[in-house]
Design a protein around this motif. Structure first.
Motif, PDB file in Angstrom:
ATOM      1  N   LEU A  45       0.735  -1.118  -0.117  1.00  6.90           N
ATOM      2  CA  LEU A  45      -0.042   0.037   0.004  1.00  6.90           C
ATOM      3  C   LEU A  45       0.946   1.272  -0.017  1.00  6.90           C
ATOM      4  N   VAL A  46       1.807   1.168   0.687  1.00  7.09           N
ATOM      5  CA  VAL A  46       2.759   2.584   1.020  1.00  7.09           C
ATOM      6  C   VAL A  46       3.631   2.678  -0.494  1.00  7.09           C
ATOM      7  N   ALA A  47       4.184   1.381  -0.920  1.00  8.60           N
ATOM      8  CA  ALA A  47       4.756   1.574  -2.201  1.00  8.60           C
ATOM      9  C   ALA A  47       3.884   1.957  -3.411  1.00  8.60           C
ATOM     10  N   ALA A  48       2.696   1.444  -3.249  1.00 11.22           N
ATOM     11  CA  ALA A  48       1.851   1.917  -4.878  1.00 11.22           C
ATOM     12  C   ALA A  48       1.142   3.403  -4.305  1.00 11.22           C
ATOM     13  N   VAL A  49       0.930   3.953  -3.086  1.00  9.08           N
ATOM     14  CA  VAL A  49       0.795   5.192  -3.018  1.00  9.08           C
ATOM     15  C   VAL A  49       1.700   6.267  -3.210  1.00  9.08           C
ATOM     16  N   VAL A  50       2.981   5.922  -2.984  1.00 12.33           N
ATOM     17  CA  VAL A  50       4.216   6.867  -3.041  1.00 12.33           C
ATOM     18  C   VAL A  50       4.612   6.989  -4.469  1.00 12.33           C
ATOM     19  N   ALA A  51       4.339   5.861  -5.182  1.00 12.68           N
ATOM     20  CA  ALA A  51       4.250   5.940  -6.801  1.00 12.68           C
ATOM     21  C   ALA A  51       3.556   6.679  -7.352  1.00 12.68           C
ATOM     22  N   LEU A  52       2.066   6.537  -7.082  1.00 17.17           N
ATOM     23  CA  LEU A  52       1.243   7.123  -7.539  1.00 17.17           C
ATOM     24  C   LEU A  52       1.083   8.682  -7.148  1.00 17.17           C
ATOM     25  N   LEU A  53       1.641   9.099  -5.986  1.00 17.54           N
ATOM     26  CA  LEU A  53       1.958  10.360  -5.646  1.00 17.54           C
ATOM     27  C   LEU A  53       3.078  11.176  -6.842  1.00 17.54           C
ATOM     28  N   THR A  54       4.106  10.388  -6.918  1.00 20.27           N
ATOM     29  CA  THR A  54       5.191  10.662  -7.585  1.00 20.27           C
ATOM     30  C   THR A  54       4.707  10.778  -9.065  1.00 20.27           C
ATOM     31  N   LEU A  55       4.009  10.032  -9.831  1.00 24.40           N
ATOM     32  CA  LEU A  55       3.184  10.094 -10.986  1.00 24.40           C
ATOM     33  C   LEU A  55       2.362  11.552 -11.166  1.00 24.40           C
ATOM     34  N   GLY A  56       1.705  11.775 -10.029  1.00 19.97           N
ATOM     35  CA  GLY A  56       0.843  12.720 -10.013  1.00 19.97           C
ATOM     36  C   GLY A  56       1.525  14.036  -9.801  1.00 19.97           C
ATOM     37  N   VAL A  57       2.742  14.297  -9.183  1.00 18.09           N
ATOM     38  CA  VAL A  57       3.476  15.412  -8.943  1.00 18.09           C
ATOM     39  C   VAL A  57       4.346  15.687 -10.524  1.00 18.09           C
ATOM     40  N   LEU A  58       4.682  14.602 -11.096  1.00 18.19           N
ATOM     41  CA  LEU A  58       5.386  14.722 -12.455  1.00 18.19           C
ATOM     42  C   LEU A  58       4.394  15.399 -13.361  1.00 18.19           C
ATOM     43  N   ALA A  59       3.122  15.233 -13.279  1.00 15.54           N
ATOM     44  CA  ALA A  59       2.149  15.469 -14.160  1.00 15.54           C
ATOM     45  C   ALA A  59       1.793  16.917 -13.771  1.00 15.54           C
ATOM     46  N   LEU A  60       1.613  17.306 -12.596  1.00 22.40           N
ATOM     47  CA  LEU A  60       1.731  18.737 -12.125  1.00 22.40           C
ATOM     48  C   LEU A  60       2.875  19.450 -12.338  1.00 22.40           C
ATOM     49  N   SER A  61       4.169  18.908 -12.560  1.00 21.57           N
ATOM     50  CA  SER A  61       5.242  19.835 -12.796  1.00 21.57           C
ATOM     51  C   SER A  61       5.555  20.319 -14.288  1.00 21.57           C
ATOM     52  N   GLY A  62       4.463  19.651 -15.236  1.00 24.47           N
ATOM     53  CA  GLY A  62       4.582  20.018 -16.553  1.00 24.47           C
ATOM     54  C   GLY A  62       4.751  21.310 -16.916  1.00 24.47           C
ATOM     55  N   PRO A  63       3.941  22.250 -16.495  1.00 18.07           N
ATOM     56  CA  PRO A  63       3.914  23.687 -16.799  1.00 18.07           C
ATOM     57  C   PRO A  63       5.144  24.244 -16.033  1.00 18.07           C
ATOM     58  N   LEU A  64       5.534  23.752 -14.870  1.00 18.29           N
ATOM     59  CA  LEU A  64       6.947  24.217 -14.330  1.00 18.29           C
ATOM     60  C   LEU A  64       8.003  24.104 -15.155  1.00 18.29           C
ATOM     61  N   LEU A  65       8.299  22.926 -15.660  1.00 13.61           N
ATOM     62  CA  LEU A  65       9.412  22.498 -16.342  1.00 13.61           C
ATOM     63  C   LEU A  65       9.295  22.990 -17.915  1.00 13.61           C
ATOM     64  N   ARG A  66       8.254  23.438 -18.443  1.00 18.86           N
ATOM     65  CA  ARG A  66       8.116  24.089 -19.540  1.00 18.86           C
ATOM     66  C   ARG A  66       8.454  25.270 -19.556  1.00 18.86           C
ATOM     67  N   ALA A  67       8.132  25.901 -18.437  1.00 14.16           N
ATOM     68  CA  ALA A  67       8.469  27.207 -18.483  1.00 14.16           C
ATOM     69  C   ALA A  67      10.014  27.473 -18.146  1.00 14.16           C
ATOM     70  N   GLY A  68      10.850  26.432 -17.960  1.00 15.87           N
ATOM     71  CA  GLY A  68      12.189  26.585 -17.736  1.00 15.87           C
ATOM     72  C   GLY A  68      12.816  26.944 -16.437  1.00 15.87           C
TER      73      GLY A  68
END
Length: 515
Positions: free
Chosen positions: A81-104
């Protein structure tokens, strides 16, 4: 007794996938050097890690790196449960980071690599069976975050937050390591189950000042990681200075890691009669101080940070029932541990939804702004504001945020079953106090914009230049310019849907947490 250890590679599969993700991200950035490819590689690795954890955790408990009955790596239902939740949170944060990374504002390769390394620590942490594995996994989860917090270019506030986080975490790690060393000196064991058995068989060890100091240092060192009062001062400044996606990760995956580490030593190694009163005191201080200070916040991320401190108090509350004899029976202990894990899972899902909505309502690369910057947001972007409102109501423990409601009910029930009725009353009173700021922020989303003259560029979170300037809308009111990123909308929709599903089926999380 044989010291030859067999290796169960199936049990290690989620850790292999997480570590492999970090390596692949590094290679993709080096060989392809395209941001989209790097980001896609990290996202695919996080998804594969979550799937691997679910598949391995669906079977019987698996143990590896064992010497006799003591194992350094135990992968069961809770670890999965912990491993799956951490991995899914990482996936979500990566998606949220798209605008930040595209802005350079941050380099994509380094950003994704560090996030994947942190995910690896979180995956291993849930399965740690000895103090060395536990501390190394916890630091692997935390160390990359020092850099991620300060990775935003040309931001003094981000650098200040990174230094604050680094200094406090180093002190916390030092205390934990010293406590672990003293605990080894007192018991001669490193495996959590072995330490617990030794202390149970030899109660005279608890009378030694060495053992008392060891237990205190381990508990207090891990209390830093969950931002428990009085070891919480780093959290608001760090969250507010970090980029919004990194703040989301700190408030969810990092918090979950600290809870899991603390729960592991309390459940298996340290005597409940000693840790129970300390955890009860920490829970009362944490939820009370967090809620009271959150009432005075005017910056959005600082309000969420202080509410996160208060939520840590609710997570610790079931463990406070161990202070009483009624809370140390087998059934009461199982209920307390399951309640703490379940509440942490419910909290991180709602917290991710709140941060995703905040990212969607703020300009690309901007910080969280002030509460006034969100005034009237529902009139312009009703669905995004509704998702934020649902997350806030869930964190408050009100319907229709059923996940948050059931989380608090689970905590109160575990306290009553453990005979800690007084602590249940404290939880209830603090939940009422929390309503004030959660509902105030929710009401702000639907409030009419107030007329205001055009303002000069606002200061950053720490009072330094570089904060985002408010965009003036019709009537002179600050207008919220949303992020037009499809990935942010997907994360917001998925996190909101997950919160709704968990609200209607909370027993699923409780059953897995109790394994």
């Amino acid at each position: 007794m044989s010291v030859v250890q067999s290796v169960d590679n199936v049990a290690l599969l989620p850790a292999y996938l997480a570590a492999g993700t970090a390596v692949l991200v590094l290679l993709a950035d080096l060989l392809v050097a395209r941001s989209r490819v790097t980001l896609a590689t990290a996202a695919a690795g996080a998804a594969a890690t979550a799937l691997g954890a679910a598949l391995v955790g669906g079977g019987d408990e698996r143990r590896t790196f064992c010497v006799g009955p003591d194992c350094s790596y135990v992968f069961g239902g809770r670890a999965a449960l912990v491993a799956a939740v951490v991995a899914l949170l990482t996936l979500g944060v990566l998606a949220l980071s798209g605008p930040l990374l595209r802005a350079g504002q941050s380099p994509t390769g380094e950003y994704c690599f560090l996030l994947a390394c942190s995910m690896t620590g979180g995956v291993v942490l849930g399965a740690a069976g000895d103090l060395i594995t536990l501390i190394v996994a916890l630091e692997t989860l935390t160390l990359p975050l020092y850099v991620l917090v300060g990775l935003r270019r040309d931001s003094l506030a981000s650098a200040e937050a990174a230094v604050t986080f680094f200094v406090v975490s180093v002190v916390a790690t030092t205390l934990t390591l010293l406590g672990a060393a003293l605990l080894y000196a007192a018991t001669g064991g490193l495996h959590l189950g072995r330490i617990g058995a030794i202390l149970a068989d030899r109660p005279d060890l608890l009378d030694l000042p060495l053992t008392t100091a060891a237990v205190a240092l381990v508990v207090l060192g891990l209390a830093f990681k969950v931002a428990a009062v009085p070891f919480h001062a780093w959290a608001p400044a760090t969250y507010d200075g970090a980029p919004l996606p990194v703040a989301a990760y700190l408030s969810t995956a990092s918090k979950l890691g600290g809870v899991v580490a603390l729960l592991a030593v309390v459940q298996h190694a340290l005597p409940a009669g000693v840790t129970g009163p300390v955890l009860a005191l920490l829970a009362v201080l944490t939820m009370t101080v967090g809620n009271l200070v959150a009432l005075r916040q005017r910056r959005t991320v600082r309000l969420l940070a202080w509410s996160s401190v208060a939520q840590a108090g609710y997570i610790l509350a079931p463990l406070g029932a161990l202070a009483l004899a009624a809370g140390r029976t087998a059934d009461a202990r199982t209920a307390a541990y399951a309640a703490a894990v379940a509440y942490a899972v419910f909290f991180v899902v709602l917290e991710l939804a709140a941060f995703a909505a905040l990212v969607a309502l703020r300009p690309a690369g901007a910080d969280g702004g002030t509460l006034d910057d969100l005034r009237g947001a529902a009139r312009r972007h009703p669905w995004r504001a509704a998702a934020l409102g649902l997350a806030l109501v869930g964190l408050a423990g009100l319907p229709p945020g059923l996940a948050g409601l059931f989380a608090k009910v689970t905590v109160v029930r575990s306290l009553l079953d453990g005979g800690a009725g007084w602590l249940a009353v404290v939880v209830a009173v603090n939940a009422v106090i929390g309503l004030a700021y959660y509902l105030r922020l929710t009401a702000t989303l639907w409030a009419a914009p107030t007329a205001a003259p055009a303002a000069a560029p606002a200061a950053g979170p720490a009072g330094t230049p570089g904060g985002d300037a408010p965009v003036v809308g019709s009537g002179g009111a600050p207008a919220v310019v949303p992020v037009r990123a499809r990935t942010v909308g997907v994360v917001l929709a998925v996190a909101t849907a997950a919160a709704l599903v968990l609200g209607f089926a909370p027993q699923l999380v409780l059953d897995v947490a109790a394994r």
